[in-house]
Design a protein around this motif. Structure first.
Motif, short mmCIF file in Angstrom:
data_model
loop_
_atom_site.label_atom_id
_atom_site.label_comp_id
_atom_site.label_asym_id
_atom_site.label_seq_id
_atom_site.Cartn_x
_atom_site.Cartn_y
_atom_site.Cartn_z
N SER A 1 0.81 -1.23 0.00
CA SER A 1 0.00 0.00 0.00
C SER A 1 0.84 1.27 0.00
O SER A 1 0.29 2.36 0.03
CB SER A 1 -0.93 0.02 1.22
OG SER A 1 -0.17 -0.08 2.43
N LEU B 1 0.63 2.17 -7.56
CA LEU B 1 -0.19 2.12 -6.34
C LEU B 1 -1.46 2.96 -6.44
O LEU B 1 -1.82 3.66 -5.49
CB LEU B 1 0.63 2.56 -5.12
CG LEU B 1 1.73 1.59 -4.66
CD1 LEU B 1 2.54 2.21 -3.54
CD2 LEU B 1 1.09 0.28 -4.19
N PRO C 1 -4.26 -0.28 -3.48
CA PRO C 1 -3.45 -1.27 -2.75
C PRO C 1 -3.67 -2.66 -3.35
O PRO C 1 -4.75 -2.95 -3.89
CB PRO C 1 -3.97 -1.19 -1.31
CG PRO C 1 -4.66 0.13 -1.22
CD PRO C 1 -5.21 0.41 -2.60
#
Length: 452
Positions: A87, A167, A170
């Motif tokens: 994440s 990203l 996540p």
């Protein structure tokens, strides 16, 4: 053949200035011209990674050359399943060791890298994604000319991988390695990493075959053991009495340098506990000393959780048996090590904490090597200082918790046979997941000699 049998490590560290690398030369058939060529073998270690076998073939007749690398890794007793939530940029930089047998998955985008699609490697999570993107882009020009529809779909999936790497959402990376030799860095080391979980499992038949273990050979060994047991059934008690008073010696290889050495084994009985098997190895080549303990009574009916609050420096001298299925934690330090981290050990509490510290620092370059960030080094220093205070007896009141689903761990009660006011022992029923890790769910307990 230039390699002689000596009492030196079989897999030596890779060094450019090594005056005697101990290569082995073998006469081999050249598949290019049919004449005899020479294959050179070198057994070495890549620092902080694994043992490898370098092979180089050269034919003087036609000039054909070929180089190859094979893994010299040991197959672990259990496979490893690693889940890691990604994440942040820090997560993308996690170091990853992926063995030849590992399958890598990203469930959120239904993506999978099958085993042996490439050699084992050391990389990062971002590096895995970059290699996948580069591999898919490599043949796109030819693919667009021959199959435009497939090329368009691959371009779309490449864009998905790029978005994953940046990203936008996540994602989870899952590494399933039947050999047990893969690893993902704990960025919170030595503390528990909430984003990273590693579970160990018993391999099934197909996974055994993948790593080169075949059930037929195991069945033959079981049959031989069964015949021996039937022949010696009448003398079993006498043999057990003799074995309890005897130290057995057998040849093995050092787990550190792989040089030939000797392991001593003895069956002993721990008062107020059970019978255990102690094995100790001393390597004259590298100086490694190890001891390992296994239960002589199998898996207990219930798991056991032992909690000791250290209130006096003498508590550190308590005998402790930590089995290979036992996890250990120190809640005051927010610290936990999983089962199998230190293997089976029979030592004192001080010795167990010292071995744990060595495992975390001296033997783990991924948390104390040159590539580690200053933040991790500072965090390790703070943790080591706190652990040193516990080991030296300067700080009291910390709790040591041993949790063993197999029920084969033990901590000495200095008040025995009376109860210990500073120690709590809880026996509990194992969960389905506990039994799964111990391989009990699929175990056939009745009519086991009959075919299914």
């Amino acid at each position: 053949m230039t390699n002689q049998v000596t009492n030196t490590p079989v897999f030596r560290d890779l060094q450019a200035d090594d005056p005697d690398p101990e290569t082995t030369e073998i006469s081999s058939l050249c598949f290019n011209c049919g004449q005899d060529g020479v294959t050179k073998l070198l057994l070495t270690k890549i620092p902080f990674y694994k043992e490898i076998i370098l092979m180089s073939f050269e034919c003087d007749h036609c000039g054909f050359k070929n180089n190859e690398v094979q893994s010299g890794d040991k197959i672990q007793e259990k496979g490893a399943l690693i889940h890691c939530s990604i994440s942040s940029l820090k997560d993308l930089n996690r170091q990853v060791i992926k063995s030849d047998y590992a399958t890598v998955k990203i469930p959120e985008i239904d993506f999978e890298i099958p085993p042996q699609s490439k050699r084992g490697e050391i990389t990062t999570v971002e590096g895995i994604l970059n290699r996948c993107i580069a591999g898919l882009e490599q043949d796109q020009p030819v693919r667009k000319a021959l199959d435009p529809d497939s090329a368009e779909k691959i371009d779309a999936f490449i864009q998905v991988l790029i978005e994953t790497k940046t990203l936008k959402k996540p994602f989870t990376i899952v590494i399933d390695d039947p050999s047990g030799n893969s690893y993902v860095e704990n960025v919170n080391a030595p503390l528990v990493d909430p984003a990273l979980t590693t579970t160990y499992y018993e391999r099934n038949k197909e996974q055994d075959h993948l790593v080169g273990i075949y059930e037929e050979e195991l069945n033959e060994i079981k049959e031989e053991l069964k015949e021996i047991k039937e022949e010696d059934e009448g003398e079993e008690d006498d043999k057990n009495i003799a074995l309890a008073d005897e130290v057995l010696h057998f040849g093995t290889n050092c787990p550190s340098c792989n040089a030939p050495c000797e392991t001593n084994m003895k069956v002993t009985n721990i008062p107020y506990f059970k019978e255990v098997i102690i094995m100790a190895t001393n390597c004259e080549s590298c100086g490694l000393r190890t001891n390992e303990v296994k239960s002589g009574a199998g898996i207990a009916d219930k798991g056991v959780r032992i909690t000791l609050r250290i209130t006096d420096p003498i508590d550190l001298s308590r005998d402790v048996l930590k089995s290979e299925t036992c996890s250990m934690s120190i809640p005051e330090l927010d610290f936990e090590v999983g089962a199998g981290t230190l293997g089976g050990k029979f030592t004192t509490l001080e010795g167990l904490l010292g071995a744990m510290k060595d495992q975390l620092t001296g033997h783990n370059p991924l948390v104390c090597g040159d590539s580690v960030t200053d933040t991790v080094k500072e965090r390790m220093k703070v943790f080591n200082d706190k652990l040193d205070d516990i080991i030296s007896g300067k700080v009291m009141g910390n709790r040591i918790i041993l949790d063993d689903p197999a029920g084969n761990s033990y901590l000495q009660n200095v008040y025995a046979p009376e109860s210990d006011p500073e120690m709590e022992i809880v026996y509990y029923e194992r969960t389905f997941d506990h039994n799964e890790e111990l391989g009990l769910n699929d175990m056939k307990l009745e009519n086991y000699s009959e075919d299914n």
